[in-house]
Design a protein around this motif. Structure first.
Motif, PDB file in Angstrom:
ATOM      1  N   SER B   2       0.833  -1.176   0.000  1.00  0.00           N
ATOM      2  CA  SER B   2       0.000   0.000   0.000  1.00  0.00           C
ATOM      3  C   SER B   2       0.873   1.233   0.000  1.00  0.00           C
ATOM      4  O   SER B   2       1.623   1.481   0.923  1.00  0.00           O
ATOM      5  N   THR B   3       0.789   1.964  -1.044  1.00  0.00           N
ATOM      6  CA  THR B   3       1.662   3.131  -1.135  1.00  0.00           C
ATOM      7  C   THR B   3       0.889   4.322  -1.659  1.00  0.00           C
ATOM      8  O   THR B   3       0.231   4.267  -2.673  1.00  0.00           O
ATOM      9  N   ASP B   4       0.981   5.395  -0.934  1.00  0.00           N
ATOM     10  CA  ASP B   4       0.415   6.639  -1.403  1.00  0.00           C
ATOM     11  C   ASP B   4       1.578   7.471  -1.898  1.00  0.00           C
ATOM     12  O   ASP B   4       2.357   8.008  -1.131  1.00  0.00           O
ATOM     13  N   ALA B  10       6.938   7.849   6.537  1.00  0.00           N
ATOM     14  CA  ALA B  10       7.000   6.402   6.622  1.00  0.00           C
ATOM     15  C   ALA B  10       5.631   5.758   6.659  1.00  0.00           C
ATOM     16  O   ALA B  10       5.464   4.635   6.237  1.00  0.00           O
ATOM     17  N   ALA B  11       4.639   6.448   7.166  1.00  0.00           N
ATOM     18  CA  ALA B  11       3.358   5.809   7.392  1.00  0.00           C
ATOM     19  C   ALA B  11       2.614   5.510   6.114  1.00  0.00           C
ATOM     20  O   ALA B  11       1.562   4.916   6.131  1.00  0.00           O
ATOM     21  N   LYS B  12       3.136   5.919   4.991  1.00  0.00           N
ATOM     22  CA  LYS B  12       2.404   5.674   3.749  1.00  0.00           C
ATOM     23  C   LYS B  12       2.493   4.218   3.305  1.00  0.00           C
ATOM     24  O   LYS B  12       1.729   3.773   2.493  1.00  0.00           O
ATOM     25  N   GLU B  13       3.462   3.483   3.816  1.00  0.00           N
ATOM     26  CA  GLU B  13       3.532   2.054   3.513  1.00  0.00           C
ATOM     27  C   GLU B  13       2.789   1.299   4.596  1.00  0.00           C
ATOM     28  O   GLU B  13       2.604   1.793   5.702  1.00  0.00           O
ATOM     29  N   ALA B  14       2.412   0.070   4.254  1.00  0.00           N
ATOM     30  CA  ALA B  14       1.675  -0.707   5.260  1.00  0.00           C
ATOM     31  C   ALA B  14       1.899  -2.195   5.055  1.00  0.00           C
ATOM     32  O   ALA B  14       2.138  -2.657   3.939  1.00  0.00           O
ATOM     33  N   PHE B  15       1.829  -2.934   6.152  1.00  0.00           N
ATOM     34  CA  PHE B  15       1.791  -4.385   6.045  1.00  0.00           C
ATOM     35  C   PHE B  15       0.442  -4.771   5.451  1.00  0.00           C
ATOM     36  O   PHE B  15      -0.567  -4.113   5.715  1.00  0.00           O
ATOM     37  N   HIS B  74       0.880   3.562  16.038  1.00  0.00           N
ATOM     38  CA  HIS B  74      -0.375   3.419  15.304  1.00  0.00           C
ATOM     39  C   HIS B  74      -1.204   4.696  15.385  1.00  0.00           C
ATOM     40  O   HIS B  74      -1.857   5.085  14.421  1.00  0.00           O
ATOM     41  N   ARG B  75      -1.158   5.341  16.541  1.00  0.00           N
ATOM     42  CA  ARG B  75      -1.954   6.555  16.727  1.00  0.00           C
ATOM     43  C   ARG B  75      -1.395   7.720  15.910  1.00  0.00           C
ATOM     44  O   ARG B  75      -2.125   8.479  15.306  1.00  0.00           O
ATOM     45  N   TYR B  76      -0.064   7.839  15.904  1.00  0.00           N
ATOM     46  CA  TYR B  76       0.539   9.001  15.266  1.00  0.00           C
ATOM     47  C   TYR B  76       1.159   8.688  13.909  1.00  0.00           C
ATOM     48  O   TYR B  76       1.674   9.571  13.235  1.00  0.00           O
ATOM     49  N   SER B 252       3.328   1.772  12.982  1.00  0.00           N
ATOM     50  CA  SER B 252       2.880   2.822  12.063  1.00  0.00           C
ATOM     51  C   SER B 252       2.539   2.243  10.692  1.00  0.00           C
ATOM     52  O   SER B 252       1.893   2.894   9.883  1.00  0.00           O
ATOM     53  N   TYR B 253       3.004   1.025  10.430  1.00  0.00           N
ATOM     54  CA  TYR B 253       2.711   0.363   9.158  1.00  0.00           C
ATOM     55  C   TYR B 253       1.462  -0.513   9.233  1.00  0.00           C
ATOM     56  O   TYR B 253       1.146  -1.230   8.296  1.00  0.00           O
ATOM     57  N   LEU B 254       0.795  -0.484  10.388  1.00  0.00           N
ATOM     58  CA  LEU B 254      -0.433  -1.272  10.519  1.00  0.00           C
ATOM     59  C   LEU B 254      -1.600  -0.510   9.923  1.00  0.00           C
ATOM     60  O   LEU B 254      -1.624   0.718   9.944  1.00  0.00           O
TER      61      LEU B 254
END
Lengths: 88, 593
Positions: B2-4, B10-15, B74-76, B252-254
């Motif tokens: 998942s990439t925006d 960093a939070a733009k990627e996700a597991f 996860h929150r921030y 943060s990747y969740l």
């Protein structure tokens, strides 16, 4: 190997591995919820806010009477300190 | 993945899912310490009785701290510096401190992985001969008698360490999902299977029961000894990868709706389960070694490098199917170390990426290449072992412990962030947290960490460190520990990338539903700049879970993207909305009326 050592080994295994088993059962019981934003394509499409299909969410200006929430908790109006305007 | 692509950070990627995150988090937690530290700590601190303080430590400090890290990340939704910055600008230094700790650990950790890789190969020929200690110190590492810094390279070690860095570079380039996630999904089950086979083989060795007897025979009087309890808390704390940004970064990747507390329970118990398995395998093998050499287990029991690269080679030389045991043991050590190294370096990559607004390949190159150069310059040398010894001791005892203590103290009493973080966890998790969690994370943990820190500090100041020259300890021990704090402060003063800066949240906002946060992120709406702090804990005792929203039992704050509609009059004055979430429509209380 002494009897006490065997017992303690079994106790350690049961407590720690049993804890893992219970943790796995717990997480299995709450299946992963699918979010429409999980899909990157969706991210783009949602960016314009089309998912809001009906009106606006109650703003901090208008407080709502909350119905009784689950778990015996009392909901309170949740206002946005910044107001509905753009923040930044 | 998942990439925006429009946004930095960093939070733009996700597991891709919770399972992949759990594997990655287990991969980070299960490291060298599980294999070579836990068995000896347990043996040395009450044997079978140690399980009691160990479990108490896991439940009262380990898992609560793990949940705290998850909640922050996860929150921030950012790297450690960005997450702490979003929590409060004054906390940014903490994030950089944690990142600098990862820098220090990464540069020597790769060396140990290089050793493990080479010893896997050595297992075939039993290259250490009849004296593994002399082989390791004299023939392999050629340890200098002078404690200093030198550049007399040991080329086989240099090449092995360089290979570890190269593989790391490739994995990190592939990204969170395709690199970190997929590698952990493969390596963690493989690691468990390898270790299970190794333990099974060790249990069949003659004398294995003597080793298990030594490990599990309880010394109940140890429970009255405070140092045993401190050892249990220390083991749990250092083993779980908490307090230095790793779990913040991974969380943060969740995805927004991820069960944080449930995942923390799985990761915490999985880490301890592996430690118990390692304890059984290691002490069964040590029992064989003691029996074979006609000594007591207590005389051969050791930990750390001595266990892995001196005691185990001796066992492998004498045991039937020794080569197989060696390949499994050192292979497992390399895998466990590598999955931890990935998580350590990812903390740095994410931080640099957020700060400078770089793409992943650029950030990975900017981080990994300099780190590899420093690592290869200072560690695969004849003086590298002494440097590793000092740096490892000081970064753990006075880096990780101090950073964790100060961050917990600030989150608890300085910025009263725990209620917000607890509410965030409860908004997405199956296992709800209450006041007990806040007492554990904000009360028990700082007391224990403070005790460990002061205890280590007084001992080291009074006795010095391992008879090392004072200048060496002052430079690479104390100097490094203080230096990373100074560097962290300076980094916090540098400007952020404009793209990342748009998303600052300051001060800590009222609790927001993770779903709404994600929507705001998707629209590039900064979720920030609450002028007051009155909303900081407004959500206390409210159920902000998606289920509650679905039932219409919580009053929603306006979603930022609704402003335009409100302004246009399409929804002005309305007190309800319907928000689609996949196939499901979710109604606020207005729809029920």
């Amino acid at each position: 190997m002494s009897g006490t050592a065997i017992v303690m080994m079994i106790v350690a295994i049961i407590l720690v591995w049993g804890g893992l088993l219970l943790a796995l059962v717990n997480i299995k019981r709450s299946p992963e919820e699918v979010d429409e934003l999980d899909d990157p394509a969706d991210d783009t499409s949602q960016a314009a806010g089309p998912s809001v299909t009906e009106g606006a969410v109650g703003s901090g200006v208008g407080h709502h009477d909350a119905t009784m929430p689950p778990h015996g908790q009392v909901s309170e109006p949740h206002t946005d300190p910044a107001g509905p305007g753009p923040r930044g | 993945m998942s990439t925006d692509k429009k946004r930095g950070g960093a939070a733009k990627e996700a597991f891709s899912g919770r399972t992949m995150f759990i594997f990655a988090a287990i991969g980070s937690a299960v490291g060298l310490g599980n294999i070579w530290r836990f068995p000896y700590v347990a043996f040395d601190n009450g044997g079978g009785a140690f399980i009691i303080p160990y479990l108490v430590a896991l439940l009262t400090a380990g898992i609560p701290l793990l949940m705290l890290d998850y909640a922050i990340g996860h929150r921030y939704r950012g790297s450690a510096p960005l997450s702490f910055r979003r929590l409060h600008p004054k906390l940014e230094t903490i994030g950089w401190w944690q990142l600098m700790i990862c820098v220090v650990i990464a540069i020597y950790y790769a060396l140990i992985i290089g050793w493990a890789m080479q010893y896997t190969v050595f297992s075939f020929s039993k290259a250490w001969g009849s004296d593994p200690a002399a082989f390791f110190m004299n023939d392999y590492m050629k340890v200098s008698e002078q404690v200093t810094i030198g550049f007399d390279f040991i080329w086989p070690v240099f090449i092995a360490t360089a290979i570890a860095w190269l593989v790391l570079l490739v994995v990190l380039m592939l990204g969170v999902q395709n690199g970190i996630g997929k590698l952990n999904v493969v390596l963690i089950p493989l690691l468990v299977v390898m270790f299970l086979i190794m333990v099974g083989m060790a249990l069949t060795l003659p004398g294995a029961s003597a080793g298990l007897d030594a490990l599990f025979t309880p010394s109940w009087s140890a429970l009255g000894d405070s140092s045993v309890w401190v050892a249990a808390y220390g083991q749990i704390f250092f083993s779980l990868s908490v307090g230095f940004g790793i779990m913040v970064t991974y969380a943060s990747y969740l995805k927004p709706r991820s069960d944080l507390s449930g995942s923390a329970l799985v990761v915490g118990f999985a880490n301890s389960s592996f430690e118990i398995l390692a304890g059984i395998g290691v002490f069964a093998a040590l029992g064989f070694m003691a029996t074979a050499s006609g000594t007591q287990v207590s005389e051969v029991a050791t930990s750390g490098i001595g266990l892995a690269f001196i005691a185990f080679p001796a066992i492998i030389s004498q045991a039937p199917f020794g080569t197989l045991i060696g390949v499994l043991f050192f292979g497992a050590l390399a895998f466990a170390g590598f999955t931890s190294l990935i998580s350590i370096v990812e903390v740095i990559v994410a931080g640099v990426r957020d700060k400078l607004g770089l793409s992943r390949p650029a950030a990975v190159s900017l981080v990994v290449l300099p780190l590899a150069v420093i690592s290869l310059l200072f560690f695969p040398t004849t003086t590298g072992l002494n440097l590793l010894d000092v740096v490892d001791a000081f970064v753990n005892n006075f880096g990780i412990a101090a950073a964790a203590l100060i961050s917990v103290l600030l989150l608890t009493s300085g910025f009263t962030a725990l209620p917000t973080l607890r509410d965030h966890i409860n908004s997405v998790s199956s296992f709800k947290l209450g006041r007990t969690w806040m007492i554990m994370a904000g009360g028990v943990t700082p007391v224990i960490l403070g005790y460990i820190l002061i205890d280590q500090l007084t001992k080291t100041v009074a006795e010095g460190y391992n008879d090392m020259p004072q200048w060496f300890v002052n430079t690479f021990g104390w100097g490094m520990a203080v230096g990373i704090v100074v560097i962290a402060y300076l980094l916090s003063r540098l400007p952020w990338s404009r793209r990342t800066g748009e998303g600052f949240t300051s001060p800590a906002p009222a609790i927001q539903d993770a779903y709404l946060d994600r929507k705001a992120i998707a629209r590039h709406d900064p979720m920030t700049h609450y002028t007051g702090t009155e909303g900081r804990s407004a959500a206390l005792d409210q159920d902000f879970s998606l289920r509650a929203i679905d039932r219409g039992t919580v009053v929603q704050r306006p979603a930022p993207w609704d402003h335009e509609r409100t302004a246009n009059g399409t929804g002005a004055g309305r007190v309800h909305s319907t928000i689609t979430a996949g196939a499901q429509s979710r109604h606020s209380e207005g729809d029920l009326s």
